[in-house]
Design an enzyme around this catalytic site. Sequence first.
Site, PDB file in Angstrom:
ATOM      1  CD  GLN A 110      -6.712  -4.154   4.721  1.00 17.51           C
ATOM      2  OE1 GLN A 110      -7.614  -4.887   5.151  1.00 17.51           O
ATOM      3  NE2 GLN A 110      -6.925  -2.913   4.341  1.00 17.51           N
ATOM      4  CG  HIS A 131      -1.895   1.014   1.393  1.00 14.05           C
ATOM      5  ND1 HIS A 131      -1.609   2.311   1.731  1.00 14.05           N
ATOM      6  CD2 HIS A 131      -3.239   0.955   1.227  1.00 14.05           C
ATOM      7  CE1 HIS A 131      -2.728   3.014   1.766  1.00 14.05           C
ATOM      8  NE2 HIS A 131      -3.738   2.214   1.467  1.00 14.05           N
ATOM      9  CB  CYS A 166      -3.685   3.349  -1.657  1.00 11.38           C
ATOM     10  SG  CYS A 166      -4.863   4.669  -1.440  1.00 11.38           S
TER      11      CYS A 166
HETATM   12  C1  LIG Z   1      -2.269  -2.553   3.857  1.00  9.10           C
HETATM   13  C2  LIG Z   1      -2.596  -1.130   4.212  1.00  9.10           C
HETATM   14  N1  LIG Z   1      -1.635  -0.362   4.719  1.00  9.10           N
HETATM   15  C3  LIG Z   1      -1.863   0.908   5.074  1.00  9.10           C
HETATM   16  C4  LIG Z   1      -3.098   1.474   4.929  1.00  9.10           C
HETATM   17  C5  LIG Z   1      -3.329   2.882   5.357  1.00  9.10           C
HETATM   18  O1  LIG Z   1      -4.232   2.861   6.418  1.00  9.10           O
HETATM   19  P1  LIG Z   1      -4.863   4.203   6.953  1.00  9.10           P
HETATM   20  O2  LIG Z   1      -5.622   4.785   5.820  1.00  9.10           O
HETATM   21  O3  LIG Z   1      -5.724   3.774   8.071  1.00  9.10           O
HETATM   22  O4  LIG Z   1      -3.742   5.071   7.385  1.00  9.10           O
HETATM   23  C6  LIG Z   1      -4.127   0.725   4.383  1.00  9.10           C
HETATM   24  C7  LIG Z   1      -5.451   1.318   4.145  1.00  9.10           C
HETATM   25  O5  LIG Z   1      -6.279   0.825   3.440  1.00  9.10           O
HETATM   26  C8  LIG Z   1      -3.875  -0.629   4.028  1.00  9.10           C
HETATM   27  O6  LIG Z   1      -4.841  -1.399   3.542  1.00  9.10           O
END
Ligand SMILES: Cc1ncc(COP(=O)(O)O)c(C=O)c1O
Length: 451
Positions: free
Chosen positions: A202, A124, A367
Site C-alpha cells: 500500500q 495484513h 485480511c
Molecule cells: C498491506 C498489504 N500487504 C499485502 C497484501 C497482499 O497483496 P497481494 O494480494 O497482492 O499479494 C495486501 C493486499 O491487499 C496489502 O494491502
Amino acid sequence: MSLALDCRPTAALLPTAGARVPLVTGGTVDYANLDVAASSPALASVAARVAEALPLYASVHRGAGYLSQVSTALYESARDTVAAFVGARDDDVCVFTRNTTDSLSLLAGCLPADGAVLVLDVEHHADLLPWQQRSRDLCDVLTAAPTVAGTLQLLADALAARRYVLVAVTGASNVTGESLPLRRVADLAHDHGALLLVDGAQLVPHRRFSLAESGADWVAFSGHKLYAPFGTGALVGRRDWLDTGRPYLPGGGAVAQVDVGATTWVAAPHRHEGGSPNVLGAVALAAACDALSAVAPGALEQHERELRGRLVEGLDDVAGVRLLRIWSDSVDPTGVVSFTVDGADPGLVAAYLSAEHGIGVRDGRFCAHPLLARLGVAGGALRASVGVGTTSDDVDRLVAAVARFVTEGPSVEYAVVDGRHQPVADPRPVAGLAGADLSAVARGAGCGPTR
Ligand SMILES: Cc1ncc(COP(=O)(O)O)c(C=O)c1O
C-alpha cells in the site's frame, strides 16, 4: 480533480475504467472505483507498453532466436527499472514474483532456520502468516500502542528483550493508510542486529519509497496495486539471504547443474524464478514505474492527500459514521479510509453503494483480522481507497450515498445469498462484460466479509 497526466485508467483494458454500470433502480451510471487499494486499474501507458511488447514476445533466457533475445532484454531491463523505482542499492537484487503475498513467502523461506521474527498486529495476513507458519515460537506479534511514539517504544523494548533476525512492518496500513516512520524502525532494528522488511503493497504505489533512504533491507509489493495488473510483483533488497535461501520455485532456470543426486542452484534472482517467467507482467510493472517516476515530485501524493482529506471530512460529517484509526499521532496517511456506519452491516452498505449508486468499495475485515478485532470491529467495516484516476466527484458521490443510506436507508430490499448481500429483485443483467457470468460472484463468497 484528476491528474492531468497519463495516469487516467485505460478504457481499453479495464471494464472499470470509464465504464458505465447498471443500477438496480434502472439506468446506468459512471463506475466510481473506490477500491483501488485492493487492485488498481491499468494506466494507459502500461497497456500501451504491453501492446508494444506483445508482438516481440518469445521464450526468454535460453532461446537463441532474435526475439528470444529481445524478450530477455525486456525482462531483465524491467528488473533494473523496478529496482530503481524503489531506490535499490547497487548490491540489492530484484526478484519478480506474482504479488506481495508471494514475495513475503519467498523471503520467509530464506530466513535463518532458527531466526525469530517480530511483527505488529496491524499487519495484513500476507505479512503475518508466512512468519507464523515457520513456527509460532519464532514469530512474536506485538500489539501496537495507540500512538506511533508508543509503538516505537514497544518495538524498542521487544528488540531489547529478545534477539530477532527480522522485523516485518507494513509501509502503509491497508486498513487506515497509516504508517510508522520507516527510517526510525530501520534504525531500531539494525541497532539490535535485526533486518527490516517493509510490506510495500500500500506504500509503493502511493508514496515515493527508497530502500537506500529508508534503510529498509527489503520491500515487497504487487503490480496489480501499482496500476499494472498483469500478474507480477516484486521482492527487492539485500541479496545475502536470497542467494543462499531455499529456492522458491525449483525448476528450469534456477539451477547451474542438476545431477541425479545433487543440484547446484544459481544465485538470486534466478534462484527463485524457476520455470518460464511472466515477461509481460514484468514489462507492465516496469512501465507503471516509468509512468509514476515521470510525474512531478509530490504531485501524486498531493492529489491523493486532497482526495483523502475530502473523504475524511465528508464522512466525518455523516451522523453515525465512525472512521478507523490505528495511531492518533500518525502523519500523512495514504488514501485508504475505513469506516463503520452505526447499526448497519458493512456488507449491506457495500451492496447498496454498488447496486444503487454504481460505487465500488470494499467491506469485510481486509485480511487484517487481528487489527479489526482490536479496533472493536470484528464484524467488519467498509473501506474506500483512492488512486491516480480517482476524482473529487467519485469521493463526493460516496459521501452523499452514505449520508443517504443513513437518513433514508436502501431503496430496494436486500438478502444475504451465499454470504453476500444482494438486491432481492435484481434487474441488472447477469451476463457481464466479455462473457463473464456475474452469478459466478457467489462462488467467490470466501472473498467476502470473512476475509
Ligand atoms: C498491506 C498489504 N500487504 C499485502 C497484501 C497482499 O497483496 P497481494 O494480494 O497482492 O499479494 C495486501 C493486499 O491487499 C496489502 O494491502
